[in-house]
Write an enzyme that holds these catalytic residues in place. Structure first.
Site, PDB file in Angstrom:
ATOM      1  N   ARG A  54       0.797  -1.225   0.000  1.00 50.75           N
ATOM      2  CA  ARG A  54       0.000   0.000   0.000  1.00 50.75           C
ATOM      3  C   ARG A  54       0.828   1.274   0.000  1.00 50.75           C
ATOM      4  O   ARG A  54       0.583   2.196  -0.777  1.00 50.75           O
ATOM      5  CB  ARG A  54      -0.930   0.052   1.236  1.00 50.75           C
ATOM      6  CG  ARG A  54      -2.179  -0.754   1.115  1.00 50.75           C
ATOM      7  CD  ARG A  54      -2.554  -1.323   2.459  1.00 50.75           C
ATOM      8  NE  ARG A  54      -1.569  -2.313   2.808  1.00 50.75           N
ATOM      9  CZ  ARG A  54      -1.646  -3.595   2.412  1.00 50.75           C
ATOM     10  NH1 ARG A  54      -2.703  -3.988   1.763  1.00 50.75           N
ATOM     11  NH2 ARG A  54      -0.689  -4.455   2.699  1.00 50.75           N
ATOM     12  N   THR A  55       1.795   1.345   0.896  1.00 52.85           N
ATOM     13  CA  THR A  55       2.515   2.615   1.056  1.00 52.85           C
ATOM     14  C   THR A  55       3.289   2.945  -0.221  1.00 52.85           C
ATOM     15  O   THR A  55       3.188   4.051  -0.753  1.00 52.85           O
ATOM     16  CB  THR A  55       3.465   2.526   2.270  1.00 52.85           C
ATOM     17  OG1 THR A  55       2.704   2.068   3.394  1.00 52.85           O
ATOM     18  CG2 THR A  55       4.081   3.876   2.577  1.00 52.85           C
ATOM     19  N   LYS A  83      26.451  -3.644  -2.077  1.00 53.73           N
ATOM     20  CA  LYS A  83      27.921  -3.623  -2.187  1.00 53.73           C
ATOM     21  C   LYS A  83      28.560  -2.943  -0.987  1.00 53.73           C
ATOM     22  O   LYS A  83      29.759  -2.737  -0.955  1.00 53.73           O
ATOM     23  CB  LYS A  83      28.325  -2.860  -3.455  1.00 53.73           C
ATOM     24  CG  LYS A  83      27.806  -3.453  -4.741  1.00 53.73           C
ATOM     25  CD  LYS A  83      28.221  -2.561  -5.922  1.00 53.73           C
ATOM     26  CE  LYS A  83      27.083  -2.362  -6.879  1.00 53.73           C
ATOM     27  NZ  LYS A  83      27.294  -1.219  -7.771  1.00 53.73           N
ATOM     28  N   ARG A 104      11.064   3.736   3.064  1.00 49.65           N
ATOM     29  CA  ARG A 104      10.785   2.808   4.172  1.00 49.65           C
ATOM     30  C   ARG A 104      12.075   2.057   4.450  1.00 49.65           C
ATOM     31  O   ARG A 104      12.810   1.691   3.532  1.00 49.65           O
ATOM     32  CB  ARG A 104       9.679   1.829   3.793  1.00 49.65           C
ATOM     33  CG  ARG A 104       9.524   0.705   4.809  1.00 49.65           C
ATOM     34  CD  ARG A 104       8.327  -0.156   4.539  1.00 49.65           C
ATOM     35  NE  ARG A 104       7.093   0.547   4.858  1.00 49.65           N
ATOM     36  CZ  ARG A 104       5.881  -0.015   4.799  1.00 49.65           C
ATOM     37  NH1 ARG A 104       5.757  -1.277   4.439  1.00 49.65           N
ATOM     38  NH2 ARG A 104       4.795   0.675   5.102  1.00 49.65           N
ATOM     39  N   HIS A 132       5.098   5.810  11.453  1.00 50.43           N
ATOM     40  CA  HIS A 132       4.532   5.666  10.105  1.00 50.43           C
ATOM     41  C   HIS A 132       3.602   6.870   9.908  1.00 50.43           C
ATOM     42  O   HIS A 132       2.382   6.734   9.848  1.00 50.43           O
ATOM     43  CB  HIS A 132       3.773   4.345  10.005  1.00 50.43           C
ATOM     44  CG  HIS A 132       3.512   3.873   8.609  1.00 50.43           C
ATOM     45  ND1 HIS A 132       3.607   4.687   7.488  1.00 50.43           N
ATOM     46  CD2 HIS A 132       3.159   2.636   8.131  1.00 50.43           C
ATOM     47  CE1 HIS A 132       3.302   3.987   6.407  1.00 50.43           C
ATOM     48  NE2 HIS A 132       3.035   2.740   6.773  1.00 50.43           N
TER      49      HIS A 132
END
Ligand code: CP
Length: 305
Positions: A54-55, A83, A104, A132
């Site tokens: 969703r986000t 890396k 996120r 959030h």
């Protein structure tokens, strides 16, 4: 009220009540009147180091529907982090390419650190078990939409209140409103002390329970959350708890008529699918509102609305 232009939103506490209501008002307008050219020429960096449906997709759709473009990744393993590049270096570079970043990350504090690495606005789409804030904005928008108000409501936050970042941000945001909060969780997953302290200092009434049945008939909003297995240090403990907390359709027989069940989703075991067709289910509308709220927020930090 200070302009949101150029600002990162890493915690819900980065926004005053006035600023929160301003974003919700802009989202109201965008829900009714789409603005397909508002962000033409602008680019969103969509940087997801942790899984999301969703986000990430609502951020990316929000940008596209406002006429902007999106670059980014859905998995840090396909970036030079693999890396050994530091997150700070990555975000400093990405900020040189794009106008705004949605990110996120599994580590608490990662979004704050990213916002210090770049001079472009960083919108936190979730950092570990911490915050959030964009979910909270869409949750407030949804509460107001389905109840016509926020003040005066009884709101239950239910499930994994320890690791559930959506409930941390939402509880903090609700200190701006005249609500009664009801925290329902197994003892080991109750709301962290630092949030309870903030609520006490803000004079917010809250009560603590360990069973859904103790509160389901007394509230207007039942905000259910998933037990966050990926954040448990002890998987045996997760296995023990995960099926205990489950909202079943039979438990809705005596609830208030106006009760709405919300859930940030995804759901696993805690929300019976038979509830989807009842008048109390509001989680799919909630997820859709993420689009309008994220449109409003992106346009605000880009100084275009
Ligand atoms: N509500 C929420 O954050 O969902 P995703 O994990 O799918 O983004």
């Amino acid at each position: 009220m200070a302009s949101l232009a150029g600002r990162s939103i890493v915690s819900i506490k980065d926004l005053s009540k006035e600023e929160i209501l301003s974003v919700l008002g802009k989202a109201d307008r965008l829900k009714i009147n789409p603005e397909p050219r508002l962000l033409e020429g602008m680019v969103l960096g969509s940087c997801f180091f942790e899984p999301s449906t969703r986000t990430r997709l609502s951020f990316e759709t929000a940008m596209s529907k406002l006429g902007g473009k999106v670059v980014g990744f859905a998995d840090g393993a396909v970036t030079s982090a693999k890396k050994g590049e530091t997150m700070w270096d990555s975000m400093r570079i990405i900020g040189q390419y794009v106008d705004v970043i949605a990110m996120r990350h599994p580590l608490e504090g990662a979004a704050r650190r990213a916002s210090e690495a770049t001079n472009k606005p960083v919108l936190n789409g979730g950092d570990g078990a911490n915050q959030h804030p964009t979910q909270t904005l869409l949750d407030l928008f949804t509460i107001r939409e389905c109840q016509g108000r926020i003040d005066g409501l009884d709101i239950a936050l239910v499930g994994d209140l320890k690791y559930g970042r959506t409930t941390h941000s939402l509880a903090q945001a609700l200190t701006h409103f005249n609500v009664r909060l009801h925290f329902v969780a197994p003892d080991s997953l109750q709301m962290p002390d630092y949030i309870c302290e903030e609520l006490k200092n803000a004079g917010v009434e809250f009560h603590i329970y360990d069973k859904m049945e103790d509160v389901i008939n007394e509230v207007d909003i039942f905000y259910l959350t998933r037990i966050q297995g990926e954040r448990f240090p002890d998987q045996m403990e997760y296995e023990r708890i995960k099926n205990v907390f489950r909202l079943k359709k039979e438990m809705l027989s005596d609830v208030r008529n106006n009760l709405k069940i919300m859930h940030p989703l995804p759901r696993v075991n805690e929300l019976d699918e038979k509830i989807d067709d009842t008048s109390h289910a509001y989680y799919f509308e909630e997820a859709q509102n993420g689009l309008f709220v994220r449109q409003a927020l992106i346009a605000s930090v880009l100084g275009k609305i």
